[in-house]
Design an enzyme around this catalytic site. Structure first.
Site, PDB file in Angstrom:
ATOM      1  N   ASP A  48     -13.049  -7.815  13.404  1.00 40.03           N
ATOM      2  CA  ASP A  48     -12.052  -7.924  12.219  1.00 40.03           C
ATOM      3  C   ASP A  48     -12.466  -8.798  11.186  1.00 40.03           C
ATOM      4  O   ASP A  48     -12.734 -10.031  11.589  1.00 40.03           O
ATOM      5  CB  ASP A  48     -10.613  -8.219  12.499  1.00 40.03           C
ATOM      6  CG  ASP A  48      -9.472  -8.330  11.351  1.00 40.03           C
ATOM      7  OD1 ASP A  48      -9.879  -7.216  10.537  1.00 40.03           O
ATOM      8  OD2 ASP A  48      -8.896  -9.189  11.265  1.00 40.03           O
TER       9      ASP A  48
ATOM     10  N   HIS B  86     -11.034  -3.895  11.369  1.00 38.32           N
ATOM     11  CA  HIS B  86      -9.881  -4.156  10.862  1.00 38.32           C
ATOM     12  C   HIS B  86      -9.017  -2.772  10.683  1.00 38.32           C
ATOM     13  O   HIS B  86      -7.811  -2.759  10.948  1.00 38.32           O
ATOM     14  CB  HIS B  86     -10.044  -4.386   9.380  1.00 38.32           C
ATOM     15  CG  HIS B  86      -9.052  -4.888   8.602  1.00 38.32           C
ATOM     16  ND1 HIS B  86      -8.610  -6.281   8.849  1.00 38.32           N
ATOM     17  CD2 HIS B  86      -8.134  -4.274   7.664  1.00 38.32           C
ATOM     18  CE1 HIS B  86      -7.350  -6.330   7.925  1.00 38.32           C
ATOM     19  NE2 HIS B  86      -7.069  -5.129   7.202  1.00 38.32           N
TER      20      HIS B  86
ATOM     21  N   TYR C  91       0.741  -1.214   0.088  1.00 41.59           N
ATOM     22  CA  TYR C  91      -0.097  -0.052   0.190  1.00 41.59           C
ATOM     23  C   TYR C  91       0.827   1.037   0.058  1.00 41.59           C
ATOM     24  O   TYR C  91       0.175   2.394   0.112  1.00 41.59           O
ATOM     25  CB  TYR C  91      -0.775  -0.075   1.357  1.00 41.59           C
ATOM     26  CG  TYR C  91      -1.854  -1.352   1.276  1.00 41.59           C
ATOM     27  CD1 TYR C  91      -2.682  -1.468   0.262  1.00 41.59           C
ATOM     28  CD2 TYR C  91      -1.667  -1.916   2.458  1.00 41.59           C
ATOM     29  CE1 TYR C  91      -3.463  -2.641   0.642  1.00 41.59           C
ATOM     30  CE2 TYR C  91      -2.419  -3.015   2.729  1.00 41.59           C
ATOM     31  CZ  TYR C  91      -3.483  -3.369   1.833  1.00 41.59           C
ATOM     32  OH  TYR C  91      -4.207  -4.640   1.812  1.00 41.59           O
TER      33      TYR C  91
ATOM     34  N   SER D  28      -2.773  -7.213   8.319  1.00 39.57           N
ATOM     35  CA  SER D  28      -3.546  -7.463   7.010  1.00 39.57           C
ATOM     36  C   SER D  28      -2.535  -8.063   6.237  1.00 39.57           C
ATOM     37  O   SER D  28      -2.050  -9.052   6.304  1.00 39.57           O
ATOM     38  CB  SER D  28      -4.246  -6.182   6.552  1.00 39.57           C
ATOM     39  OG  SER D  28      -5.389  -6.621   5.437  1.00 39.57           O
ATOM     40  N   TYR D  29      -2.693  -7.615   4.842  1.00 32.67           N
ATOM     41  CA  TYR D  29      -1.734  -8.098   3.810  1.00 32.67           C
ATOM     42  C   TYR D  29      -0.453  -8.266   4.280  1.00 32.67           C
ATOM     43  O   TYR D  29       0.453  -9.229   3.823  1.00 32.67           O
ATOM     44  CB  TYR D  29      -1.808  -7.236   2.572  1.00 32.67           C
ATOM     45  CG  TYR D  29      -1.080  -8.064   1.098  1.00 32.67           C
ATOM     46  CD1 TYR D  29      -1.939  -8.550   0.381  1.00 32.67           C
ATOM     47  CD2 TYR D  29       0.297  -8.178   1.084  1.00 32.67           C
ATOM     48  CE1 TYR D  29      -1.508  -9.309  -0.633  1.00 32.67           C
ATOM     49  CE2 TYR D  29       0.897  -8.606  -0.039  1.00 32.67           C
ATOM     50  CZ  TYR D  29      -0.063  -9.388  -0.855  1.00 32.67           C
ATOM     51  OH  TYR D  29       0.146 -10.059  -1.921  1.00 32.67           O
TER      52      TYR D  29
END
Length: 579
Positions: free
Chosen positions: A260, A295, A40, A116-117
């Protein structure tokens, strides 16, 4: 600590692709290194973390004596190559760990962290079983199985809001980014451009979605909708099974939130490494932390529910302590608790010996009562005693008028769509069946995995069954805790869809995921059953066909029934904790 900041450092992958990185390292000597790999933009403010954030403070990590490397994932921002989710993360992660070990400022010990990722890339490297120098990982809000814990649900419905949002807004390519810029970064406008926000149209009828270049640098969105079953495409990306977990030899600090969207995967990863990890360290020294967060929002503050001042996250101390022990080898005065959870209802943190909690008593609450004789929105009963009489509760599910998403574990983070939300906006719909307990005289703790087993029939050859656990407050607020969906074509196997025989009765189980909540005296426990939750999940058109390409004109209205009684013991199974 005195440190040196080196921007725009090139790390060369094995195929020659340059992975752009920023490095914070000691001005003198060597240090253990923490790696975060980001799709990101490595310089986004969120990557620097801090209080009320899923990420630890980067500068606190540096001041604690660690070198830190922030890297753009392949094909994103400044890094070369083509981005394809998951595809290159094992090799690129291994190459970066090895590159760090060869640097003069590195002492050869590496750990990874990120949310996350950035958590998934850690599982990629750890489950490869081939990353010398990797000492620990700390995935937050992350899952190793992307079918059941991300792009689809454990019950086979597509995570529509997440999938379209992530593709349309995150990896749209230059043309899409220009369109986003032209929209003035207004979330509502962007979500509508993605073609799903409370718009009762299937994917192919959402003209903006079809027109937008959401495929960016790859065509993964097309792949996701082309593979609604858990087939070889998904199996090849699943790192959650025993074989993969058996390759994890380093301790894992798993962190997540009750709201989440990846909480089931967070817990699944912890259980996997605890029971199947490839070393004593992985099995015995892994840790789990879960708070009242979604999240992105880690404050514990929501419009309809405030979890108190202790709910706000500060994960930095947990990361520093974990890395000090497992990267530096500093033995703590006392070991960290294996599991630390925030218990909602009483709104308190609590340490536990393991997950699931060892003293869990799974208890059935049966659907009972004649809803036709009830008053407020036809509530039925929810009771621990097996029911004495048979009843059939019927509702009509029209794909053109789906039940709107009202809270839950999902993205995007639109108010009213995510987290704990008062269910009053959907309470009076005639396509939701509600079953409630009497008002509680004593506190009732539910902590663990929740399931609903129901006997159902449908006039259609396929339909969905949704289930939601709700805490009804004395003031009338009805706050959602966890929920799930089962696409009935997948009632036997996610890999082999099987149509329904219309009006035949089936016993099916809907997984509602995990939660921890004390239902206080004066509260009631409620189970809501329906057939849609849109736009969190795509709507079932009830035809048994390929949903993503069907027109709204193809959709079939289904008459769905829930049977309960001695011959059909439909029930909610709760993990009760009695202490």
């Amino acid at each position: 600590m005195k440190y040196l900041y080196e921007p725009d450092v090139e790390v060369t992958a094995r195929d020659g692709v340059a992975l752009m990185s920023d490095v914070w390292r000691p001005l003198e000597g060597q240090a253990p290194t923490l790696l975060i790999r980001i799709p990101y933009d490595r310089r986004m403010s969120g990557q620097f973390g801090g209080p009320s954030s899923p990420a630890p403070s980067l500068m606190a990590l540096v001041n604690a004596g660690y070198a830190v490397v922030l890297q753009d994932a392949r094909g994103t921002t400044a890094s070369g190559g083509t981005f394809e989710p998951k595809v290159n993360e094992i090799a690129d992660g291994q190459d970066t760990v090895e590159w760090i070990r060869t640097q003069g400022w590195s002492d050869g010990n590496v750990a990874m962290y990120g949310s996350s990722y950035m958590g998934m890339v850690q599982w990629a490297v750890a489950t490869s079983g081939d990353a010398p120098g990797l000492r620990a990982i700390a995935p937050t809000n992350a899952a190793a199985n992307w079918y059941t814990n991300l792009w689809y649900s454990p019950g086979g419905a597509m995570s529509l809001s997440l999938d379209t949002w992530w593709n349309a807004l995150t990896y749209a390519g230059q043309e899409q980014r220009a369109l986003v810029s032209g929209a003035g970064q207004d979330p509502t406008t962007l979500y509508r451009l993605a073609g799903y926000l409370r718009d009762p149209l299937p994917l192919n009828d959402a003209t903006p979605l079809a027109d937008l270049p959401i495929h960016g640098k790859g065509r993964w969105f097309d792949d996701w909708i082309a593979h609604p079953d858990f087939d070889d495409y998904w199996a090849s990306q699943d790192w959650s099974g025993p074989e993969s977990m058996g390759k994890v030899t380093v301790p894992v600090l798993s962190i997540g939130g009750w709201y989440d969207l990846k909480i089931n995967g967070t817990v699944e990863g912890f259980i996997g490494v605890r029971t199947q990890g490839g070393s004593d360290d992985a099995r015995d020294k892994s840790r789990l932390i879960i708070g009242p967060w979604d999240h992105l929002n880690w404050t514990g503050l929501y419009t309809d529910r405030h979890f108190g001042n202790e709910a706000a996250a500060d994960v930095t101390p947990f990361h520093v302590a974990f890395f000090d022990e497992h990267v530096r080898g500093i033995v703590p005065d006392s070991p960290a608790p294996r599991v630390r959870i925030f218990v909602m209802g009483i709104d308190q943190w609590r340490d536990e010996a393991d997950w699931p909690l060892p003293d869990t008593q799974y208890t059935d609450y049966y659907l009972a009562g004649d809803r036709s004789a009830a008053t407020r929105h036809g509530d039925g009963a929810l009771q621990t005693a097996p029911p004495a009489a048979e009843f059939v509760d019927e509702f009509t599910y029209d794909p053109r008028n789906p039940v709107p998403t009202t809270g839950g574990a999902l993205l995007p983070a639109e108010p009213g769509l995510i987290g704990p939300v008062d269910q009053s906006v959907v309470d009076n719909r005639d396509d939701i069946l509600c079953y409630v307990t009497p008002v509680l005289d004593e506190p009732l703790e539910v902590t663990g995995h929740v399931e609903a087993t129901v006997f159902v029939s449908s006039s259609a050859v396929d339909t969905d069954i949704t289930a939601k656990l709700v805490d009804v407050f004395p003031d009338g607020r009805a706050i959602n805790l966890c929920d799930g969906v089962l696409r009935l074509r997948y009632r036997d196997d996610l890999s082999r869809p099987t149509p329904l025989t219309p009006d035949e009765v089936y016993e099916v189980t809907v997984k509602l995921g995990v939660t921890s909540n004390v239902f206080l005296p004066g509260h009631r426990l409620r189970l809501d059953i329906s057939s849609s939750n849109f736009p969190r999940y795509d709507r079932n058109t009830n035809t048994g066909g390929f949903i993503a390409t069907e027109s709204i004109d193809d959709a079939v209205i289904a008459t769905n029934r829930v049977l309960h009684g001695p011959a059909h013991p439909s029930r909610l199974t709760l993990p009760i904790i009695s202490r």
